[in-house]
Design an enzyme around this catalytic site. Structure first.
Site, PDB file in Angstrom:
ATOM      1  N   ARG A 289       0.747  -1.114   0.078  1.00 24.84           N
ATOM      2  CA  ARG A 289       0.179   0.055   0.047  1.00 24.84           C
ATOM      3  C   ARG A 289       0.748   1.267   0.031  1.00 24.84           C
ATOM      4  NH1 ARG A 289      -4.753  -0.178   4.354  1.00 24.84           N
ATOM      5  NH2 ARG A 289      -4.880   2.076   3.477  1.00 24.84           N
ATOM      6  N   HIS A 343      -7.254   7.929  10.875  1.00 26.63           N
ATOM      7  CA  HIS A 343      -7.082   6.325  10.940  1.00 26.63           C
ATOM      8  C   HIS A 343      -5.620   6.371  10.644  1.00 26.63           C
ATOM      9  CE1 HIS A 343     -11.114   5.171   9.771  1.00 26.63           C
ATOM     10  NE2 HIS A 343     -11.112   5.349  11.107  1.00 26.63           N
ATOM     11  N   CYS A 356       7.331   3.964  24.270  1.00 22.45           N
ATOM     12  CA  CYS A 356       8.396   4.596  23.094  1.00 22.45           C
ATOM     13  C   CYS A 356       7.955   5.343  22.213  1.00 22.45           C
ATOM     14  CB  CYS A 356       9.132   3.297  22.474  1.00 22.45           C
ATOM     15  SG  CYS A 356      10.235   3.662  21.552  1.00 22.45           S
ATOM     16  N   CYS A 374      12.701  -2.069  17.097  1.00 22.69           N
ATOM     17  CA  CYS A 374      12.902  -0.495  17.310  1.00 22.69           C
ATOM     18  C   CYS A 374      14.262   0.274  17.400  1.00 22.69           C
ATOM     19  CB  CYS A 374      11.956  -0.095  18.570  1.00 22.69           C
ATOM     20  SG  CYS A 374      12.247   1.460  18.935  1.00 22.69           S
ATOM     21  N   THR A 419     -17.027   8.157   1.552  1.00 21.95           N
ATOM     22  CA  THR A 419     -16.842   7.255   2.290  1.00 21.95           C
ATOM     23  C   THR A 419     -18.252   6.594   2.588  1.00 21.95           C
ATOM     24  OG1 THR A 419     -16.611   6.965   4.855  1.00 21.95           O
ATOM     25  CG2 THR A 419     -17.560   9.347   4.152  1.00 21.95           C
ATOM     26  N   SER A 420     -18.019   5.251   2.998  1.00 22.11           N
ATOM     27  CA  SER A 420     -19.257   4.485   3.430  1.00 22.11           C
ATOM     28  C   SER A 420     -19.865   4.848   4.646  1.00 22.11           C
ATOM     29  CB  SER A 420     -18.906   2.925   2.956  1.00 22.11           C
ATOM     30  OG  SER A 420     -17.920   2.594   3.964  1.00 22.11           O
ATOM     31  N   ASN A 444     -20.543  11.389  -3.615  1.00 18.59           N
ATOM     32  CA  ASN A 444     -20.270  10.045  -3.695  1.00 18.59           C
ATOM     33  C   ASN A 444     -21.177   9.449  -4.979  1.00 18.59           C
ATOM     34  OD1 ASN A 444     -20.054   7.025  -3.251  1.00 18.59           O
ATOM     35  ND2 ASN A 444     -20.010   7.411  -1.247  1.00 18.59           N
ATOM     36  N   ALA A 462     -15.597  12.644  -6.849  1.00 20.61           N
ATOM     37  CA  ALA A 462     -15.189  13.984  -5.898  1.00 20.61           C
ATOM     38  C   ALA A 462     -14.380  14.614  -7.018  1.00 20.61           C
ATOM     39  CB  ALA A 462     -14.506  13.546  -4.977  1.00 20.61           C
TER      40      ALA A 462
HETATM   41  P1  OAD Z   1     -14.985   2.413   1.582  1.00 20.50           P
HETATM   42  O1  OAD Z   1     -14.324   1.725   0.745  1.00 20.50           O
HETATM   43  O2  OAD Z   1     -15.777   1.904   2.884  1.00 20.50           O
HETATM   44  O3  OAD Z   1     -16.010   3.446   0.808  1.00 20.50           O
HETATM   45  C1  OAD Z   1     -15.518   4.414  -0.133  1.00 20.50           C
HETATM   46  C2  OAD Z   1     -16.684   5.263  -0.839  1.00 20.50           C
HETATM   47  O4  OAD Z   1     -16.150   6.017  -1.713  1.00 20.50           O
HETATM   48  C3  OAD Z   1     -17.681   4.435  -1.228  1.00 20.50           C
HETATM   49  O5  OAD Z   1     -18.972   4.801  -0.693  1.00 20.50           O
HETATM   50  C4  OAD Z   1     -17.925   4.905  -2.762  1.00 20.50           C
HETATM   51  O6  OAD Z   1     -19.045   4.962  -3.319  1.00 20.50           O
HETATM   52  C5  OAD Z   1     -17.199   6.052  -2.706  1.00 20.50           C
HETATM   53  N1  OAD Z   1     -16.407   6.561  -3.858  1.00 20.50           N
HETATM   54  C6  OAD Z   1     -15.836   5.750  -4.641  1.00 20.50           C
HETATM   55  N2  OAD Z   1     -15.253   6.525  -5.731  1.00 20.50           N
HETATM   56  C7  OAD Z   1     -15.310   7.780  -5.704  1.00 20.50           C
HETATM   57  C8  OAD Z   1     -15.300   8.911  -6.130  1.00 20.50           C
HETATM   58  N3  OAD Z   1     -14.327   9.075  -7.172  1.00 20.50           N
HETATM   59  N4  OAD Z   1     -15.411  10.116  -5.425  1.00 20.50           N
HETATM   60  C9  OAD Z   1     -16.341   9.942  -4.374  1.00 20.50           C
HETATM   61  N5  OAD Z   1     -16.554   8.876  -3.899  1.00 20.50           N
HETATM   62  C10 OAD Z   1     -16.167   7.783  -4.273  1.00 20.50           C
HETATM   63  O7  OAD Z   1     -14.025   3.727   2.299  1.00 20.50           O
HETATM   64  P2  OAD Z   1     -14.032   4.294   3.653  1.00 20.50           P
HETATM   65  O8  OAD Z   1     -15.351   4.876   4.101  1.00 20.50           O
HETATM   66  O9  OAD Z   1     -12.936   5.348   3.584  1.00 20.50           O
HETATM   67  O10 OAD Z   1     -10.257   2.203   8.098  1.00 20.50           O
HETATM   68  O11 OAD Z   1     -13.828   3.241   4.911  1.00 20.50           O
HETATM   69  C11 OAD Z   1     -13.682   3.526   6.072  1.00 20.50           C
HETATM   70  C12 OAD Z   1     -12.475   2.883   6.750  1.00 20.50           C
HETATM   71  O12 OAD Z   1     -12.767   1.555   6.571  1.00 20.50           O
HETATM   72  C13 OAD Z   1     -11.062   3.219   6.213  1.00 20.50           C
HETATM   73  O13 OAD Z   1     -10.584   4.106   6.740  1.00 20.50           O
HETATM   74  C14 OAD Z   1     -10.505   1.962   6.812  1.00 20.50           C
HETATM   75  C15 OAD Z   1     -11.498   1.078   6.234  1.00 20.50           C
HETATM   76  O14 OAD Z   1     -11.448  -0.283   6.803  1.00 20.50           O
HETATM   77  C16 OAD Z   1      -9.157   1.363   8.558  1.00 20.50           C
HETATM   78  O15 OAD Z   1      -8.331   0.647   7.821  1.00 20.50           O
HETATM   79  C17 OAD Z   1      -9.308   1.363  10.263  1.00 20.50           C
END
Ligand code: OAD
Length: 481
Positions: A289, A343, A356, A374, A419-420, A444, A462
């Site tokens: 990543r 995050h 640490c 470390c 974000t979902s 979204n 976006a």
């Molecule tokens: P998700 O993968 O759950 O959701 C991504 C969202 O972005 C979806 O609703 C898509 O429809 C939308 N999307 C895709 N392309 C897009 C675009 N070009 N413009 C706007 N929206 C678009 O990702 P997150 O909601 O970020 O946490 O997930 C939240 C957290 O879950 C992450 O930070 C991560 C993950 O597990 C950890 O790792 C702790």
């Protein structure tokens, strides 16, 4: 042979039965009466009903009654519709450019304008503090006003239904899910009424309304949004972002098709437990990543957000809370003080020993090859990426910064981008930030749980929406000194 004893006992039996029936009926009547009373009481105390009742008393005003003849004739009505619409808009304070917002000398006002001003513009119509529920409430009150005009035209039986008709049109309006969610939440009685009217509404909608249609007020949706954005640049703006913001940079999201969690099990890769069990496996995922983040760069949406942050007059009134760990908001130029990477930061390596404080930026690929013990000689911890895993708390200070921002005042605009909103705190922060008159704007391209609460939903990427919004904002902006 007629048996008198049998007849007597049958009579007594029937008499008993009749008594019993009477008792049952009486009890039922008492129960029904109590239920009706409870229903009346709860409806009477429903906020919508209270607002309605309050406003109804105002429609007894002789001046208002006199002025209502302007609305009786359809031609008159049409000529005045613009004025009325403008008044309604300015009342909701969404259209600061409206003519009616420019102070007019009283003598120049037509009776219609006067009534509008009395009903909608003057603060008198604003319900007292407990009812001050924001823009949507103003909209609700607008329908009440419409109801009042109808009532003044003396269609008593239809009046309430007509009011509902507007409510219904709006309630089921595809572009106004926020109104529906709002009514559902705050006006449960009204929600029940509206739900029972759904069939009627569907039948009746085909018949064009002689007065307003809900659509009349949303043709200039973009203008409203821009006005609100301008208000926000003088006020407070919160942006909450997720993986979708970086999608156009080429970084996969998590839950979409082709997203990280489609191919991998988050429990195996994004938990402290998994790291403790098999650090090499977890590092492999993060190394990959990291390489992805390094080989891509911020996109147009990130740059537009930087521009938005610079437009907010008081820099302390802008905050971007990102769930993304790529740091693209910062590399696009956002001031670190205005960003919370809730995050974590994938390009940072830190020691897993909480005591640490060893931490280093992993600027190039070589830095990823070293994870192990470390570097701090006195520490026996192992190095890990500085991200927040599913079974962990936020990094110290991050949540506090968000809460502090929210505590400092509600926002005029809250963007929820890509974000979902899987985590409750994301929706919680968004909702609490718009609690008082703010607009929730979602960007979204796909359906999300947030959408039904948003005032405006851009179902587009976006990177398309944000730069366009910034361009439009710039266009109509007065020159700053
Ligand atoms: P998700 O993968 O759950 O959701 C991504 C969202 O972005 C979806 O609703 C898509 O429809 C939308 N999307 C895709 N392309 C897009 C675009 N070009 N413009 C706007 N929206 C678009 O990702 P997150 O909601 O970020 O946490 O997930 C939240 C957290 O879950 C992450 O930070 C991560 C993950 O597990 C950890 O790792 C702790």
């Amino acid at each position: 042979m007629f048996d008198i004893q049998n007849a007597q006992s049958a009579f007594t039996w029937w008499k008993d039965l009749a008594e019993l029936l009477k008792d049952v009926l009486e009890s039922l009547a008492i129960i029904a009466g109590s239920l009706a009373l409870i229903k009346w009481f709860t409806e009477r105390h429903d906020r919508a009903t209270d607002v309605l009742l309050q406003l109804e008393t105002r429609f007894q005003d002789p001046e208002i009654q006199n002025a209502c003849h302007f609305l009786e004739d359809e031609t008159e009505y049409l000529t005045n519709a613009n004025v009325l619409q403008m008044a309604v808009r300015s009342s909701a304070n969404l259209w600061p450019d409206s003519e009616l917002n420019k102070k007019q000398p009283a003598r120049n006002q037509s009776p219609l304008e006067r009534v509008i001003n009395t009903l909608l513009v003057e603060p008198a119509v604003s319900t007292p503090a407990p009812f001050n529920l924001g823009q949507l409430d103003k909209l609700l009150r607008f329908y009440v006003v419409m109801h009042g005009f109808r009532k003044a035209r003396q269609i008593p039986d239809a009046a309430l239904r007509t009011c509902y008709r507007y409510w219904l049109a709006h309630y089921f309006h595809t572009r106004r899910p926020a109104f529906r969610a709002y009514v559902d939440h705050f006006y449960p009685t009204l929600r029940n009424w509206l739900a029972t009217e759904k069939a009627w509404y569907k039948r009746d909608l085909s018949r064009p309304s002689r007065f307003f249609r809900a659509g009349d007020f949303w043709n200039t949706r973009e203008d409203c949004l821009l006005s609100q954005l301008r208000v926000a640049t003088e006020g407070r703006v919160l942006v909450i972002a997720g993986a979708g913001l970086s999608a156009e940079s080429g970084i996969p999201t998590f839950r979409d098709k082709g997203g990280f969690w489609q191919g991998y099990d988050p429990r195996e890769l994004a938990t402290k437990r998994a790291f403790e069990r098999d650090p090499a496996k977890v590092w492999e995922f993060y190394r990959e990543r990291r390489a992805g983040v390094r080989s891509h760069s911020p996109n147009a949406a990130h740059h537009a957000l930087v521009e938005l942050s610079l437009r907010v007059r008081d820099t302390n009134n802008f905050l971007l809370v990102t769930q993304n760990v790529d740091g693209y908001e910062l590399s696009a130029g956002l001031n670190a003080a205005r960003v919370v990477q809730i995050h974590g930061d994938i390009l940072k390596t830190r020691c897993s020993n909480p005591k640490c404080n060893y931490s280093v930026r992993a600027t190039d690929q070589a830095a990823d090859d070293v994870p192990g013990a470390c570097k701090n000689k006195t520490c026996d911890g192992i190095l890990r990426p500085d991200v927040v895993w599913f079974d962990e708390d936020f990094r110290p200070g991050d949540e506090e910064r968000v809460k502090e921002f929210l505590k400092a005042g509600s926002c005029d605009v809250v963007f929820v981008i890509g974000t979902s909103a899987t985590f409750d705190y994301i929706a919680d922060w968004a909702f609490s930030a718009v609690a008082n008159d703010g607009w929730l704007i979602e960007i979204n391209p796909h359906p999300s749980d947030i959408a039904r609460f948003a005032h405006v939903v851009f179902k587009k990427p976006a990177g398309k929406v944000l730069p366009k919004l910034m361009k439009q904002l710039k266009k109509g902006e007065p020159k700053r000194k």
